[in-house]
Design an enzyme around this catalytic site. Structure first.
Site, PDB file in Angstrom:
ATOM      1  N   GLY A   1       0.820  -1.220   0.000  1.00  0.00           N
ATOM      2  CA  GLY A   1       0.000   0.000   0.000  1.00  0.00           C
ATOM      3  C   GLY A   1       0.850   1.264   0.000  1.00  0.00           C
TER       4      GLY A   1
ATOM      5  N   GLY B   1      -0.568   4.601  -1.381  1.00  0.00           N
ATOM      6  CA  GLY B   1      -1.917   4.998  -0.954  1.00  0.00           C
ATOM      7  C   GLY B   1      -1.890   6.266  -0.113  1.00  0.00           C
TER       8      GLY B   1
ATOM      9  N   GLY C   1      -0.191   5.289   3.193  1.00  0.00           N
ATOM     10  CA  GLY C   1       1.000   4.500   2.836  1.00  0.00           C
ATOM     11  C   GLY C   1       2.078   5.360   2.198  1.00  0.00           C
TER      12      GLY C   1
ATOM     13  CE  LYS D   1      -8.257  -0.700   9.663  1.00  0.00           C
ATOM     14  NZ  LYS D   1      -7.951   0.706   9.983  1.00  0.00           N
TER      15      LYS D   1
ATOM     16  NE  ARG E   1      -5.731  -4.341  16.655  1.00  0.00           N
ATOM     17  CZ  ARG E   1      -5.763  -3.422  17.609  1.00  0.00           C
ATOM     18  NH1 ARG E   1      -6.111  -3.761  18.836  1.00  0.00           N
ATOM     19  NH2 ARG E   1      -5.446  -2.164  17.364  1.00  0.00           N
TER      20      ARG E   1
HETATM   21  N1  NAP Z   1      -7.459   7.525  10.917  1.00  0.00           N
HETATM   22  C1  NAP Z   1      -8.081   7.958   9.847  1.00  0.00           C
HETATM   23  O1  NAP Z   1      -8.664   9.059   9.840  1.00  0.00           O
HETATM   24  C2  NAP Z   1      -8.016   7.126   8.595  1.00  0.00           C
HETATM   25  C3  NAP Z   1      -8.463   7.665   7.385  1.00  0.00           C
HETATM   26  C4  NAP Z   1      -8.317   6.899   6.230  1.00  0.00           C
HETATM   27  C5  NAP Z   1      -7.758   5.622   6.308  1.00  0.00           C
HETATM   28  N2  NAP Z   1      -7.366   5.112   7.507  1.00  0.00           N
HETATM   29  C6  NAP Z   1      -6.770   3.758   7.587  1.00  0.00           C
HETATM   30  O2  NAP Z   1      -5.511   3.778   6.933  1.00  0.00           O
HETATM   31  C7  NAP Z   1      -5.278   2.526   6.285  1.00  0.00           C
HETATM   32  C8  NAP Z   1      -4.921   2.780   4.819  1.00  0.00           C
HETATM   33  O3  NAP Z   1      -6.012   3.427   4.195  1.00  0.00           O
HETATM   34  P1  NAP Z   1      -5.814   4.429   2.963  1.00  0.00           P
HETATM   35  O4  NAP Z   1      -7.047   5.245   2.887  1.00  0.00           O
HETATM   36  O5  NAP Z   1      -4.484   5.084   3.090  1.00  0.00           O
HETATM   37  O6  NAP Z   1      -5.777   3.394   1.770  1.00  0.00           O
HETATM   38  P2  NAP Z   1      -5.950   3.648   0.194  1.00  0.00           P
HETATM   39  O7  NAP Z   1      -5.269   4.913  -0.183  1.00  0.00           O
HETATM   40  O8  NAP Z   1      -7.374   3.476  -0.178  1.00  0.00           O
HETATM   41  O9  NAP Z   1      -5.206   2.362  -0.396  1.00  0.00           O
HETATM   42  C9  NAP Z   1      -3.908   2.033   0.000  1.00  0.00           C
HETATM   43  C10 NAP Z   1      -3.273   1.011  -0.916  1.00  0.00           C
HETATM   44  O10 NAP Z   1      -3.828  -0.269  -0.754  1.00  0.00           O
HETATM   45  C11 NAP Z   1      -3.320  -1.081  -1.803  1.00  0.00           C
HETATM   46  N3  NAP Z   1      -4.273  -2.073  -2.312  1.00  0.00           N
HETATM   47  C12 NAP Z   1      -3.935  -3.215  -2.883  1.00  0.00           C
HETATM   48  N4  NAP Z   1      -4.995  -3.924  -3.233  1.00  0.00           N
HETATM   49  C13 NAP Z   1      -6.054  -3.201  -2.897  1.00  0.00           C
HETATM   50  C14 NAP Z   1      -7.440  -3.429  -3.019  1.00  0.00           C
HETATM   51  N5  NAP Z   1      -7.948  -4.533  -3.538  1.00  0.00           N
HETATM   52  N6  NAP Z   1      -8.258  -2.472  -2.567  1.00  0.00           N
HETATM   53  C15 NAP Z   1      -7.780  -1.348  -1.996  1.00  0.00           C
HETATM   54  N7  NAP Z   1      -6.452  -1.091  -1.868  1.00  0.00           N
HETATM   55  C16 NAP Z   1      -5.605  -2.020  -2.302  1.00  0.00           C
HETATM   56  C17 NAP Z   1      -2.902  -0.116  -2.911  1.00  0.00           C
HETATM   57  O11 NAP Z   1      -1.497  -0.230  -2.913  1.00  0.00           O
HETATM   58  P3  NAP Z   1      -0.474   0.345  -4.012  1.00  0.00           P
HETATM   59  O12 NAP Z   1       0.002   1.617  -3.421  1.00  0.00           O
HETATM   60  O13 NAP Z   1       0.553  -0.672  -4.129  1.00  0.00           O
HETATM   61  O14 NAP Z   1      -1.280   0.543  -5.252  1.00  0.00           O
HETATM   62  C18 NAP Z   1      -3.392   1.233  -2.396  1.00  0.00           C
HETATM   63  O15 NAP Z   1      -2.598   2.307  -2.802  1.00  0.00           O
HETATM   64  C19 NAP Z   1      -6.545   1.698   6.468  1.00  0.00           C
HETATM   65  O16 NAP Z   1      -6.346   0.787   7.508  1.00  0.00           O
HETATM   66  C20 NAP Z   1      -7.610   2.727   6.849  1.00  0.00           C
HETATM   67  O17 NAP Z   1      -8.619   2.193   7.666  1.00  0.00           O
HETATM   68  C21 NAP Z   1      -7.472   5.854   8.639  1.00  0.00           C
END
Ligand code: NAP
Length: 322
Positions: free
Chosen positions: A16, A19, A22, A138, A142
């Site tokens: 990720g 992302g 990430g 999640k 865990r």
């Molecule tokens: N605390 C908060 O306010 C908050 C807000 C948003 C998210 N989060 C958490 O942060 C974590 C990451 O979320 P994010 O929003 O950063 O993620 P995101 O941008 O939606 O996706 C992250 C990466 O996941 C990989 N990926 C691979 N297969 C996938 C699939 N089938 N579907 C979706 N993604 C796939 C991709 O990797 P590549 O880069 O390799 O393409 C994508 O770039 C999650 O656990 C989420 O719950 C927390």
């Protein structure tokens, strides 16, 4: 792993990596590359094509880019060779895929630590957490990690992001304004409760720093949910800072009570709408689900290096104006 000290986390593989969060985690790891022996990312052929500039700049920094399918066991097993630590930041749609990533990591001869994609709400805050719908996947990850016999884990629990990107807490939150909003363009805010509820936040920039520090403090972060954050504040304080940094005039303010938020959540759940997740998470945060007697920053030397409310608001204004 049963010995009392943890092996170091030196050879990292990130899932990720391009992302939303990430990319911030990867940026901080790369900024600290002299402290690690190897940095690799695992990504898909689609991402290599659609985000070619990002991938090229990572390669220039010395990052190994491993291309494969995260649901293909042999691609993943090959990627784990010469890796000791897996850092996952996969999106919500891919959370359950991590159960297989964990199984394969446990089988690998080199991986000893797994950071699953958490970076949010404390999914084991209290007895009611076990029933919250957005936590279910999640929680399964865990459980999978705790049932391994060779892997250590670290859960980096940060609370909501203090950032202005679409849908995040310091954004206009255009598609769900009633659940809270700080709209720089229109100088309008929607505050939860009476505006004085305390919430602990982490900027995405700090999420990156915290993951790096957790990896560098392998003993202190071993088999723990690290409840870390940048700062604790209230909606009223956030608004005051936005007003100060946007010329000093008062913004137009309205309020959504906790009862109204619960009503919106119930309605969205009954309709099967994805809006329910937003309502649930914001309700948990407003109910105090990010507050702890003591935060864990001190365990990984992350006390005096965090962004402040003023930093977060300055960055959110830039992002909203972009
Ligand atoms: N605390 C908060 O306010 C908050 C807000 C948003 C998210 N989060 C958490 O942060 C974590 C990451 O979320 P994010 O929003 O950063 O993620 P995101 O941008 O939606 O996706 C992250 C990466 O996941 C990989 N990926 C691979 N297969 C996938 C699939 N089938 N579907 C979706 N993604 C796939 C991709 O990797 P590549 O880069 O390799 O393409 C994508 O770039 C999650 O656990 C989420 O719950 C927390």
């Amino acid at each position: 792993m049963s010995s009392t000290t943890s092996p170091a986390c030196k050879k990292l593989l990130i899932f990720g990596a391009t992302g939303l969060v990430g990319s911030r985690i990867t940026r901080e790891i790369v900024r600290n590359k002299s402290k690690f022996e190897r940095i690799a990312i695992f990504t898909s052929p689609t991402t290599v094509e659609s985000k070619s500039d990002q991938i090229q700049s990572l390669k220039k920094e010395g990052v190994d880019v491993i291309v494969g399918d995260l649901t293909n066991s042999s691609d993943v097993a090959r990627a784990y060779e010469d890796i000791d630590t897996v850092i996952s930041a996969v999106g919500r749609n891919a959370i359950e895929h991590q159960i297989e990533l964990v199984r394969l990591a446990n089988e690998s001869s080199s991986v000893h630590r797994f950071f699953p994609s958490e970076y949010g709400t404390d999914i084991e805050y209290g007895p009611s957490s076990a029933h919250e719908i957005p936590h279910q996947k999640k929680l399964k990850v865990r459980a999978a990690l705790r049932s391994t016999d060779r892997l250590d884990h670290t859960f980096v629990v940060t609370g909501p992001y203090a950032d202005g990107d679409s849908g995040l807490y310091f954004s206009a939150n255009a598609s769900a304004k009633q659940t809270g909003s700080f709209d720089v363009k229109n100088k309008e805010a929607v505050l939860l409760g009476d505006g004085n509820l305390k919430i602990s936040f982490t900027t995405m920039h700090d999420v990156g720093k915290l993951v790096v520090l957790a990896a560098l403090h392998a003993d202190a972060s071993r088999n723990k949910a690290l409840r870390v954050n940048s700062f604790t504040t209230t909606d009223a304080e956030i608004l005051k800072e936005f007003e100060k940094q946007t010329g000093g005039q008062s913004w137009k303010v309205s309020y959504t009570s906790l009862d109204e938020l619960r009503r919106l959540e119930k309605e969205a759940l009954a309709a099967g709408s994805p809006f329910a997740t937003v309502c649930t998470l914001r309700r948990i945060w407003a109910e105090g689900g990010t507050l702890y007697e003591k935060r864990d920053n001190y365990l990984i030397d992350a006390e005096d290096v965090m962004d402040t409310l003023a930093d977060a608001v300055a960055e959110a204004i830039k992002v909203q104006k972009r």
